[in-house]
Design an enzyme around this catalytic site. Structure first.
Site, PDB file in Angstrom:
ATOM      1  N   ILE A   1       0.847  -1.205   0.000  1.00 28.91           N
ATOM      2  CA  ILE A   1       0.000   0.000   0.000  1.00 28.91           C
ATOM      3  C   ILE A   1       0.880   1.251   0.000  1.00 28.91           C
ATOM      4  O   ILE A   1       0.588   2.225  -0.703  1.00 28.91           O
ATOM      5  CB  ILE A   1      -0.980  -0.018   1.195  1.00 28.91           C
TER       6      ILE A   1
ATOM      7  N   ARG B   1      -3.313   2.075  10.962  1.00 28.62           N
ATOM      8  CA  ARG B   1      -4.042   1.740  12.175  1.00 28.62           C
ATOM      9  C   ARG B   1      -3.889   2.884  13.173  1.00 28.62           C
ATOM     10  O   ARG B   1      -2.794   3.449  13.326  1.00 28.62           O
ATOM     11  CB  ARG B   1      -3.491   0.446  12.802  1.00 28.62           C
TER      12      ARG B   1
ATOM     13  N   GLU C   1     -10.794   3.516  18.036  1.00 25.90           N
ATOM     14  CA  GLU C   1     -11.873   3.409  17.077  1.00 25.90           C
ATOM     15  C   GLU C   1     -13.049   2.626  17.674  1.00 25.90           C
ATOM     16  O   GLU C   1     -12.794   1.604  18.333  1.00 25.90           O
ATOM     17  CB  GLU C   1     -11.324   2.656  15.840  1.00 25.90           C
TER      18      GLU C   1
ATOM     19  N   HIS D   1     -12.650   5.234   8.685  1.00 20.81           N
ATOM     20  CA  HIS D   1     -12.018   3.965   8.252  1.00 20.81           C
ATOM     21  C   HIS D   1     -12.574   3.504   6.895  1.00 20.81           C
ATOM     22  O   HIS D   1     -13.164   2.429   6.785  1.00 20.81           O
ATOM     23  CB  HIS D   1     -12.182   2.876   9.318  1.00 20.81           C
TER      24      HIS D   1
HETATM   25  C1  DGY Z   1      -7.524  -3.593   6.422  1.00 22.84           C
HETATM   26  O1  DGY Z   1      -7.798  -4.410   5.543  1.00 22.84           O
HETATM   27  O2  DGY Z   1      -6.676  -3.810   7.281  1.00 22.84           O
HETATM   28  C2  DGY Z   1      -8.268  -2.321   6.366  1.00 22.84           C
HETATM   29  O3  DGY Z   1      -8.013  -1.523   7.452  1.00 22.84           O
HETATM   30  C3  DGY Z   1      -9.743  -2.593   6.206  1.00 22.84           C
HETATM   31  O4  DGY Z   1     -10.314  -1.471   5.638  1.00 22.84           O
END
Ligand code: DGY
Length: 319
Positions: free
Chosen positions: A161, A231, A260, A278
């Site tokens: 990502i 996170r 959260e 989120h």
């Molecule tokens: C994940 O896949 O870890 C994401 O936070 C979900 O949206």
């Protein structure tokens, strides 16, 4: 080997294509309420299950594994992050744990880029101004933001990502730099001192909890922005609120929160903060792909085949 009587528990609603795969593999029980179950409700629901499809808010620990029973073979998390799962405990119980890497890379990187644009161009602030029906008029100095071209995006966590976010940033003319575990404290410090935007893409582990604390926020440039789509607990939220209030950094854009779904009240008061609930993987296509991948993992394990995307120690080392 899977038998006709395999019991599969899904802890909350998932897209239908995932359920179809699961129904072909066994008896499926889905929580009737589409909400996060309490630990106690979860323990009752999973008793006797052969496989459980979990969400990122379900805590999978020893109590969960014992409540399920010795027949449990697979926990398939519908998320790439798996900080909610005690993988060591699951391994000790002979349970395969899987996650959903890859399928949400683009959606999450898109959202990271959207947040970078939103916070640097003050979109939340502008939207609030208009919705508040406050008078305004265009002028040369009205609500000026910061251009991205020629600026540096610092990516903490050079996994899939993070790299996909870097690709998007290049299209906006940004330079990129990375810091991962292998770069150590010195690498992270260099990134924090240099980057105009710092974007977090590391998993939540004991080593990354409060990685961005008061000391590290103080290392950032006063003109820099912090973006978090990873996170919440990676950032010490009270320290972030102080840094934003004191002007130690210019702004923040957050898709995830330390406690959260609660959001620190200090963040809600600040104009230079963009908040999202989120939404990183929240597209129809991505959530469907996540559900079918999680279901595919369950089907594979119950059939005695290797899981498609097992959690491995190697993957943990990514960021
Ligand atoms: C994940 O896949 O870890 C994401 O936070 C979900 O949206």
């Amino acid at each position: 080997m899977r038998t006709a009587s395999s019991s599969i528990v899904v802890t909350r609603q998932i897209p239908e294509p995932g359920l179809e795969l699961l129904r072909a593999a066994g008896e499926v029980w889905i929580s009737a309420d589409d909400r996060a179950l309490s630990a106690e409700e979860l323990r009752v629901a999973i008793a006797g299950a052969d496989a459980v499809v979990t969400m990122l808010h379900d805590r999978v620990d020893t109590a969960f594994l014992e409540a399920a029973g010795p027949q449990l073979r697979c926990v398939a998390n519908v998320a790439v992050g798996y900080d909610n799962i005690d993988v060591d405990a699951a391994t000790r119980h002979g349970v395969v744990v899987t996650n959903t890497p890859g399928v949400l890379t683009d959606a999450t990187a898109d959202l990271a880029m959207a947040l970078i644009l939103a916070v640097t161009r003050r979109l939340g602030e502008g939207e609030r101004l208009l919705r508040g029906r406050d008078p305004w008029s265009w002028n040369m100095f009205f609500m000026l933001g910061t251009s991205l071209a020629g600026k540096t995006l610092g990516i903490v966590g050079p996994g899939q990502i993070g790299r996909a976010t870097a690709e998007r940033a290049h299209a906006f003319g940004m330079d990129t730099m990375f810091a991962g575990r292998a770069d150590g404290e010195a690498g992270l410090k260099r990134l924090l001192q240099t980057a105009d935007v710092v974007s977090l893409h590391c998993p939540l582990t004991p080593a990354t909890r409060h990685l961005i604390n008061a000391e590290r926020l103080a290392q950032m440039r006063p003109s820099a922005y912090l973006v978090n789509t990873a996170r919440g607990p990676i950032v010490d939220e009270p320290a972030l609120v102080h840094a934003l209030q004191d002007g130690a950094i210019a702004g923040a854009a957050l898709d995830v929160f330390e406690h959260e779904p609660e959001v620190h009240p200090g963040l809600l008061e600040l104009e230079n903060v963009v908040l999202a609930p989120h939404l990183g993987s929240a597209t129809i296509e991505t959530r469907t792909a996540m559900a079918t991948l999680a279901a595919g993992n369950v089907v594979a394990v119950l059939s005695g085949d290797p899981p498609l995307t097992p959690i491995t120690i190697r993957r943990q080392a990514n960021c």
